[in-house]
Design an enzyme around this catalytic site. Structure first.
Site, short mmCIF file in Angstrom:
data_model
loop_
_atom_site.label_atom_id
_atom_site.label_comp_id
_atom_site.label_asym_id
_atom_site.label_seq_id
_atom_site.Cartn_x
_atom_site.Cartn_y
_atom_site.Cartn_z
N HIS A 41 -9.21 -4.44 11.69
CA HIS A 41 -9.91 -4.31 10.41
C HIS A 41 -11.16 -3.43 10.49
O HIS A 41 -11.98 -3.45 9.58
CB HIS A 41 -10.35 -5.69 9.92
CG HIS A 41 -9.28 -6.48 9.23
ND1 HIS A 41 -8.07 -6.75 9.81
CD2 HIS A 41 -9.24 -7.05 7.99
CE1 HIS A 41 -7.34 -7.48 8.96
NE2 HIS A 41 -8.03 -7.66 7.86
N GLU A 58 0.81 -1.21 0.00
CA GLU A 58 0.00 0.00 0.00
C GLU A 58 0.84 1.26 0.00
O GLU A 58 0.53 2.22 -0.70
CB GLU A 58 -0.96 0.01 1.20
CG GLU A 58 -2.14 -0.95 1.08
CD GLU A 58 -1.84 -2.35 1.59
OE1 GLU A 58 -0.67 -2.63 1.94
OE2 GLU A 58 -2.77 -3.18 1.64
C1 LIG Z 1 -1.97 -4.19 4.85
C2 LIG Z 1 -2.99 -5.17 4.40
N1 LIG Z 1 -3.36 -5.14 3.11
C3 LIG Z 1 -4.29 -6.01 2.66
C4 LIG Z 1 -4.86 -6.92 3.50
C5 LIG Z 1 -5.91 -7.89 2.98
N2 LIG Z 1 -5.36 -9.21 2.86
C6 LIG Z 1 -5.45 -10.08 3.88
S1 LIG Z 1 -4.67 -11.47 3.56
C7 LIG Z 1 -4.20 -10.98 2.05
C8 LIG Z 1 -3.40 -11.91 1.20
C9 LIG Z 1 -2.12 -12.30 1.85
O1 LIG Z 1 -1.52 -13.38 1.19
P1 LIG Z 1 -0.24 -14.12 1.73
O2 LIG Z 1 0.69 -13.15 2.36
O3 LIG Z 1 0.28 -14.93 0.62
O4 LIG Z 1 -0.77 -15.05 2.90
P2 LIG Z 1 -1.82 -16.25 2.82
O5 LIG Z 1 -3.17 -15.64 2.93
O6 LIG Z 1 -1.61 -16.97 1.53
O7 LIG Z 1 -1.54 -17.09 4.01
C10 LIG Z 1 -4.68 -9.71 1.79
C11 LIG Z 1 -4.48 -8.97 0.54
C12 LIG Z 1 -4.45 -6.89 4.86
N3 LIG Z 1 -4.99 -7.72 5.78
N4 LIG Z 1 -3.51 -6.02 5.27
#
Ligand SMILES: Cc1ncc(C[n+]2csc(CCOP(=O)(O)OP(=O)(O)O)c2C)c(N)n1
Ligand SMILES: [Mg+2]
Lengths: 324, 371
Positions: free
Chosen positions: A129, A60
């Protein structure tokens, strides 16, 4: 007039502006191929292609800062934050860079960026959140912040935001995305900085923004049917700039005010409005101004308690009855 | 475990199929007792059954918000935790149930947290994404992507400062590696020789975004970014609990004896959607891909097959473990169901230490602003 959802209204506004101005681009996480985490940008990739609708990694600070830089060169980025709660990792860009570049350059530069996404509690996603940062944004000169509470306002404000030459931050609500309302097909805008009286009344002003407007309308119905009190509901729509005139006119008419918001009380939007009222309509007040805000703690997860933490109609009614 | 500087390959190219029977002979695995094997296997099965039960509860409307399931990745939490001693600490993101059960948090308190009950591990205040239990040296459960990564460095900093020979295991996803805070943390960890092990659970996707679409230079893989900080790194195949143990134990040793950080990338897969609300999860990846991982690379099945082959467990034993895990999960749902919600006044507790300990108040003035 067609009835469409709040979500569709936001999308229609973006479609209009993408068509009107080739410099409008949409960037954010999962906005393109996934069609948007909350489907606000559904179908846009197909329609406008990957140059205009861009999926970003979870960076972000990077992509929002990039949008600010691009806007200095005339791009009009509409950046989606999946939740406004994620803004904090990009706070330097959002608060410092976006707000100060114009000032520090002596007016030589402007930053026509839009940042949009949901900012609300009440969905069981816990403290990290559930933030509602409009008060922080409004505290920062150089920034504008709007909080549409109806499909009509969502479309009109989004279009104004994209055309605006300053940074405009749009706070939506996941709870309202499916709400339906009448929205004209045509190219109207809702000017930023105009409040809207969503219900006329003579006994009391309920002043709110975002999802709290719906809470106030519900409370107003109960106050009317069960207590014979006619509440006026003022929807701020825009927090900064703030339509002081509509607020003051309403209070001059009703002589009483309850300020309702999902923010925490300390330095919430209501603090400023309370000051506005007492300084401009002190002699018209028949009772102290009341506020209904979120209970002063991080957002609790436990679903039944989360409902208690946010100001619901029962709290607004109680506050109203204290001064009516 | 392979180090791939010489011959970089695409990160999501699958590692070579694990060979558990040979990996079982590597030094960290060779001396495992039958009891230890049984415990590790049991914990993996318990995680899976717990999460399957929580999925049902979610579908029944008992759980609000998000539910990010760990199913498919169990060998990582269990393998890593199996190496921890009383000076090692652990912190992770929102996909946190597996790590919690692996460190010994009970199913009851974990399920009750999902239900938002007072008996939950965070008294119902945190929910699925925000489990905590410092008594198990489990520092959360963090909802903001990448947000836990500086905290992991901080745990390591504290250990080093106190001259405790321990390390911090900090988990993150393959999407989280693109957060600025993570890059800053890597630099700090390397610059200040912090005993932290960053463990990227590379399940191929951040929500609906494949790694190739989110990360520059995917050919080198994620862990190779450590080169930029002159930090130790390795690729690990998560389908094998033995490979996990071998790779992670080397990094923990480096952290504890030399106070050096590492960045490990463990190849794994999640079978469910990103969260249960992810209705798209069969659109951004193929059914065949999901099936292939389930059938051919499932860490629980592979471990079970190994244990049976090695005569460490028989079919009967496998069945018993499974039934016990199911019963335990079912009982936890019952426990959660019957537990009370926290009382309303709890909303305002646990905000300030001094408010919760009024006999030791340190400041004057008004601190809460409810009318
Ligand atoms: C700063 C932030 N941006 C976006 C999100 C929304 N979000 C939550 S999980 C996620 C994907 C994360 O993927 P990864 O790091 O590969 O972990 P996984 O879910 O595969 O365990 C997103 C975009 C968030 N929680 N925090
Ligand atoms: Mg991932």
């Amino acid at each position: 007039m067609p009835e469409i959802t709040y979500r569709q209204a936001l999308k229609d506004a973006m479609i209009d502006e993408l068509e009107r101005d080739e410099n409008v681009v949409i960037i954010g996480e999962e906005v393109a191929q996934y069609n948007g985490a909350y489907k606000v940008t559904e179908g846009l990739l197909k329609r406008f292609g990957p140059k205009r609708i861009v999926d970003a990694p979870i960076s972000e600070a990077g992509f929002i800062g990039m949008g600010i830089g691009a806007s200095m060169l005339g791009i009009r980025p509409v950046m989606e934050l999946m939740f406004w709660s994620f803004a904090y990792v990009a706070w330097d860009q959002i608060i410092n860079n976006a707000a100060s570049v114009r000032y520090m350059s002596g007016g030589l530069i402007n930053v026509p960026i839009v940042i949009r996404g949901p900012a609300n509690g009440g969905t069981g996603v816990g403290a990290t959140h559930s933030h509602t940062p409009e008060n922080f944004i409004a505290n920062t000169p150089g920034l504008k912040v709007v909080c549409p509470a109806s499909p009509y306002d969502a479309k009109g404000l989004m279009k104004s935001a994209i055309r605006d030459n300053d940074p405009v931050y749009v706070m939506e609500s996941t709870i309202m995305y499916n709400d339906k309302g009448e929205v004209p097909d045509d190219d109207y805008v809702v000017p930023i900085g105009q409040a809207d009286v969503k219900r006329e009344g003579s006994d009391l002003s309920l002043i709110a923004h975002g999802p709290s407007v719906l809470v106030c309308l519900e409370a107003a119905n109960v106050l009317s049917s069960e207590h014979g009190i006619e509440a006026e509901v003022v929807d701020l729509r825009s927090i900064r700039p703030l339509d002081e005139e509509t607020i003051i006119n309403s209070v001059k008419k009703t002589n009483r005010a309850v300020l309702v918001e999902e923010n925490k009380p300390f330095c919430g939007v209501g603090s400023q409005i309370s000051h506005t009222i007492q300084s401009q309509a002190f002699d018209y007040l028949d009772a102290p101004i009341q506020r209904a805000s979120a209970l002063d703690a991080p957002a609790i997860y436990s679903p039944p308690l989360e409902k208690k933490q946010l100001p619901k109609a029962d709290v607004v009614i109680k506050k109203a009855l204290e001064i009516c | 475990m392979t180090k791939t500087t010489a011959q970089p390959k695409r990160a999501r190219q699958k590692p070579e199929k694990a060979d558990l029977s040979s990996e079982a002979k590597s030094p960290v695995n060779a001396d495992l007792t039958k009891d230890q094997h049984t415990k590790f296997y049991t914990d993996m099965v318990r995680i899976r059954r717990f999460e399957e039960r929580s999925l049902r509860a979610y579908q029944q409307g008992k759980i609000a918000g998000f539910l990010h399931l760990y199913i498919g990745q169990e060998s990582i939490a269990v393998g890593c935790v199996s190496l921890m001693d009383e000076n090692d600490h652990i912190i992770t993101a929102y996909r946190d149930h597996g790590h919690a059960l692996a460190v010994g948090m009970g199913m009851d308190e974990c399920m009750a947290e999902l239900y938002g009950k007072a008996t939950g591990c965070s008294k119902g205040k945190g929910g699925s994404m925000h489990y905590f239990d410092p008594s198990k040296r489990y520092w959360g459960g963090h909802g903001i992507v990448g947000g836990q990564t500086p905290l992991g460095a901080g745990l390591a900093y504290a250990l080093k400062y106190k001259e405790i020979e321990g390390c911090a295991l900090c988990f993150l996803g393959d999407g989280a590696i693109n957060q600025g805070a993570f890059h800053e943390s890597l630099n700090l960890a390397a610059l200040w020789d912090l005993p932290v092990v960053y463990i990227v659970e590379n399940n191929g996707y951040s929500m609906g975004t494949s790694q190739e679409r989110s990360s520059a230079h995917p050919d080198a893989g994620i862990a190779a970014r450590a080169e930029g900080y002159k930090m130790n790194w390795a690729h690990i195949n998560g389908e094998s609990i033995f490979d996990v143990r071998e790779g992670v134990s080397a990094a923990m040793k480096l952290a504890k004896s030399d106070s050096k950080p590492s960045l490990l990338e463990i190849h794994t897969y999640r079978y469910q959607g990103h969260s249960i609300a992810d209705a798209n999860h069969k659109k951004y990846r193929t059914k065949e891909e999901i099936e292939d991982y389930r059938k051919n690379h499932d860490p629980v099945s592979l471990y079970r097959d190994y244990l049976i082959d090695a005569k460490l467990l028989d079919e009967e034993g496998v069945k018993e473990i499974d039934q016990a895990a199911k019963a335990e999960a079912e009982a936890s749902a019952q426990f959660a169901e019957e537990s009370p919600f926290p009382p309303e006044e709890d909303i305002l507790k646990d905000v300030y230490w001094e408010e919760d300990n009024p006999d030791q108040k340190t400041s004057g003035g008004r601190i809460f602003f409810n009318d």
